[in-house]
Design a protein around this motif. Sequence first.
Motif, PDB file in Angstrom:
ATOM      1  N   MET A 151      14.417  29.442  52.601  1.00 32.06           N
ATOM      2  CA  MET A 151      14.495  29.632  53.971  1.00 32.06           C
ATOM      3  C   MET A 151      14.292  28.239  54.854  1.00 32.06           C
ATOM      4  N   MET A 152      13.615  27.433  54.361  1.00 36.64           N
ATOM      5  CA  MET A 152      13.401  26.113  54.832  1.00 36.64           C
ATOM      6  C   MET A 152      14.796  25.314  54.848  1.00 36.64           C
ATOM      7  N   GLN A 153      15.542  25.261  53.875  1.00 36.62           N
ATOM      8  CA  GLN A 153      16.633  24.795  53.670  1.00 36.62           C
ATOM      9  C   GLN A 153      17.700  25.501  54.788  1.00 36.62           C
ATOM     10  N   ALA A 154      17.563  26.429  54.774  1.00 35.60           N
ATOM     11  CA  ALA A 154      18.634  27.248  55.674  1.00 35.60           C
ATOM     12  C   ALA A 154      18.337  27.154  57.097  1.00 35.60           C
ATOM     13  N   GLN A 155      17.126  26.996  57.543  1.00 36.62           N
ATOM     14  CA  GLN A 155      16.711  26.699  59.001  1.00 36.62           C
ATOM     15  C   GLN A 155      17.145  25.148  59.352  1.00 36.62           C
ATOM     16  N   GLN A 156      16.883  24.432  58.328  1.00 32.30           N
ATOM     17  CA  GLN A 156      16.849  22.953  58.669  1.00 32.30           C
ATOM     18  C   GLN A 156      18.545  22.692  58.671  1.00 32.30           C
ATOM     19  N   PHE A 157      19.364  23.171  58.030  1.00 26.72           N
ATOM     20  CA  PHE A 157      20.982  23.166  58.167  1.00 26.72           C
ATOM     21  C   PHE A 157      21.551  24.097  58.974  1.00 26.72           C
ATOM     22  N   GLY A 158      20.910  24.990  59.426  1.00 25.20           N
ATOM     23  CA  GLY A 158      21.449  26.091  60.601  1.00 25.20           C
ATOM     24  C   GLY A 158      22.201  27.056  59.655  1.00 25.20           C
ATOM     25  N   GLY A 159      22.118  27.174  58.677  1.00 22.72           N
ATOM     26  CA  GLY A 159      22.602  28.401  58.010  1.00 22.72           C
ATOM     27  C   GLY A 159      22.060  29.555  58.117  1.00 22.72           C
ATOM     28  N   GLY A 160      22.697  30.602  57.624  1.00 26.90           N
ATOM     29  CA  GLY A 160      21.751  31.846  57.280  1.00 26.90           C
ATOM     30  C   GLY A 160      21.081  32.019  56.071  1.00 26.90           C
ATOM     31  N   MET A 161      20.025  32.735  55.797  1.00 29.54           N
ATOM     32  CA  MET A 161      19.625  33.106  54.648  1.00 29.54           C
ATOM     33  C   MET A 161      20.503  33.847  53.538  1.00 29.54           C
ATOM     34  N   PRO A 162      20.632  33.355  52.502  1.00 29.58           N
ATOM     35  CA  PRO A 162      21.560  34.025  51.565  1.00 29.58           C
ATOM     36  C   PRO A 162      20.884  35.578  51.089  1.00 29.58           C
ATOM     37  N   ALA A 163      21.717  36.365  50.882  1.00 24.01           N
ATOM     38  CA  ALA A 163      21.172  37.732  50.505  1.00 24.01           C
ATOM     39  C   ALA A 163      20.915  37.751  49.254  1.00 24.01           C
ATOM     40  N   ILE A 164      19.544  37.868  48.718  1.00 25.35           N
ATOM     41  CA  ILE A 164      18.930  37.901  47.360  1.00 25.35           C
ATOM     42  C   ILE A 164      18.042  39.214  47.047  1.00 25.35           C
ATOM     43  N   ASP A 165      18.517  39.938  46.127  1.00 29.64           N
ATOM     44  CA  ASP A 165      17.659  41.213  45.836  1.00 29.64           C
ATOM     45  C   ASP A 165      16.432  40.862  44.980  1.00 29.64           C
ATOM     46  N   LEU A 166      15.491  40.283  45.739  1.00 24.68           N
ATOM     47  CA  LEU A 166      14.186  40.005  45.312  1.00 24.68           C
ATOM     48  C   LEU A 166      13.533  40.870  44.162  1.00 24.68           C
ATOM     49  N   PRO A 167      13.369  42.247  44.459  1.00 26.09           N
ATOM     50  CA  PRO A 167      12.794  43.112  43.480  1.00 26.09           C
ATOM     51  C   PRO A 167      13.395  43.141  42.203  1.00 26.09           C
ATOM     52  N   ALA A 168      14.857  43.069  42.140  1.00 22.15           N
ATOM     53  CA  ALA A 168      15.650  43.113  40.911  1.00 22.15           C
ATOM     54  C   ALA A 168      15.405  41.768  40.098  1.00 22.15           C
ATOM     55  N   VAL A 169      15.488  40.519  40.925  1.00 15.33           N
ATOM     56  CA  VAL A 169      15.109  39.470  40.147  1.00 15.33           C
ATOM     57  C   VAL A 169      13.977  39.367  39.528  1.00 15.33           C
ATOM     58  N   ILE A 170      12.783  39.715  40.218  1.00  8.97           N
ATOM     59  CA  ILE A 170      11.500  39.721  39.755  1.00  8.97           C
ATOM     60  C   ILE A 170      11.255  40.777  38.439  1.00  8.97           C
ATOM     61  N   LEU A 171      11.948  41.816  38.640  1.00 11.99           N
ATOM     62  CA  LEU A 171      11.637  42.618  37.432  1.00 11.99           C
ATOM     63  C   LEU A 171      12.650  42.267  36.430  1.00 11.99           C
ATOM     64  N   ARG A 172      13.876  41.808  36.635  1.00 13.30           N
ATOM     65  CA  ARG A 172      14.561  41.154  35.151  1.00 13.30           C
ATOM     66  C   ARG A 172      13.657  40.076  34.691  1.00 13.30           C
ATOM     67  N   ASN A 173      13.184  39.073  35.092  1.00 10.21           N
ATOM     68  CA  ASN A 173      12.267  38.070  34.675  1.00 10.21           C
ATOM     69  C   ASN A 173      11.230  38.878  34.072  1.00 10.21           C
ATOM     70  N   TYR A 174      10.558  39.723  34.758  1.00  5.42           N
ATOM     71  CA  TYR A 174       9.301  40.217  34.134  1.00  5.42           C
ATOM     72  C   TYR A 174       9.476  41.021  32.848  1.00  5.42           C
ATOM     73  N   PHE A 175      10.617  41.928  33.126  1.00  6.52           N
ATOM     74  CA  PHE A 175      10.903  42.689  31.619  1.00  6.52           C
ATOM     75  C   PHE A 175      11.243  41.840  30.615  1.00  6.52           C
ATOM     76  N   GLY A 176      12.322  40.785  30.837  1.00  3.60           N
ATOM     77  CA  GLY A 176      12.541  39.802  29.732  1.00  3.60           C
ATOM     78  C   GLY A 176      11.430  39.117  29.143  1.00  3.60           C
ATOM     79  N   THR A 177      10.315  38.794  29.772  1.00  5.48           N
ATOM     80  CA  THR A 177       8.921  38.230  29.360  1.00  5.48           C
ATOM     81  C   THR A 177       8.338  39.369  28.675  1.00  5.48           C
ATOM     82  N   LEU A 178       8.343  40.621  29.072  1.00 10.39           N
ATOM     83  CA  LEU A 178       7.622  41.650  28.653  1.00 10.39           C
ATOM     84  C   LEU A 178       8.113  41.969  27.171  1.00 10.39           C
ATOM     85  N   SER A 179       9.507  41.793  27.132  1.00 14.45           N
ATOM     86  CA  SER A 179      10.133  42.096  25.786  1.00 14.45           C
ATOM     87  C   SER A 179       9.681  40.788  24.516  1.00 14.45           C
TER      88      SER A 179
END
Length: 133
Positions: A51-79
């Motif tokens: 977000m700081m880089q996007a504000q610094q360079f005047g660009g928009g925030m990229p669309a990221i599905d944060l819950p999916a990324v968290i759950l994918r990493n969490y279930f990978g670790t859980l396995s």
Amino acid sequence: MRNFTAVVRKELHALFTSPIAYVVLAVFFLLTGYFFFIITSSLIARMAQTMMQAQQFGGGMPAIDLPAVILRNYFGTLSTIMLFFIPMITMGVFSEEKKRGTIELLFTSPLTNAQLILGKFAAVLLVLAVMLL
């Protein structure tokens, strides 16, 4: 069917009357909670940096599905964590029988091998379900 449920009940009773199951559950909950915290905090820090880089360079925030990324990493670790806990619980079932000296009684009881194995498997599966819930 009655023999199967008797084996399941006996195994669940043996697992939850000893402190071993509670210690395994507590360690599992502590490890999974720790890794969930680490994964979440690192992703939030990465999002803040983006977000700081996007504000610094005047660009928009990229669309990221944060819950999916968290759950994918969490279930990978859980396995990976489950790779260590499943053998620990399953090997403990027969070793407790040997330690208590009841394995001879178990093998000479009027149970078929299938009832014995499936009963112990179902009890361990219920413990794992409790861990995952």
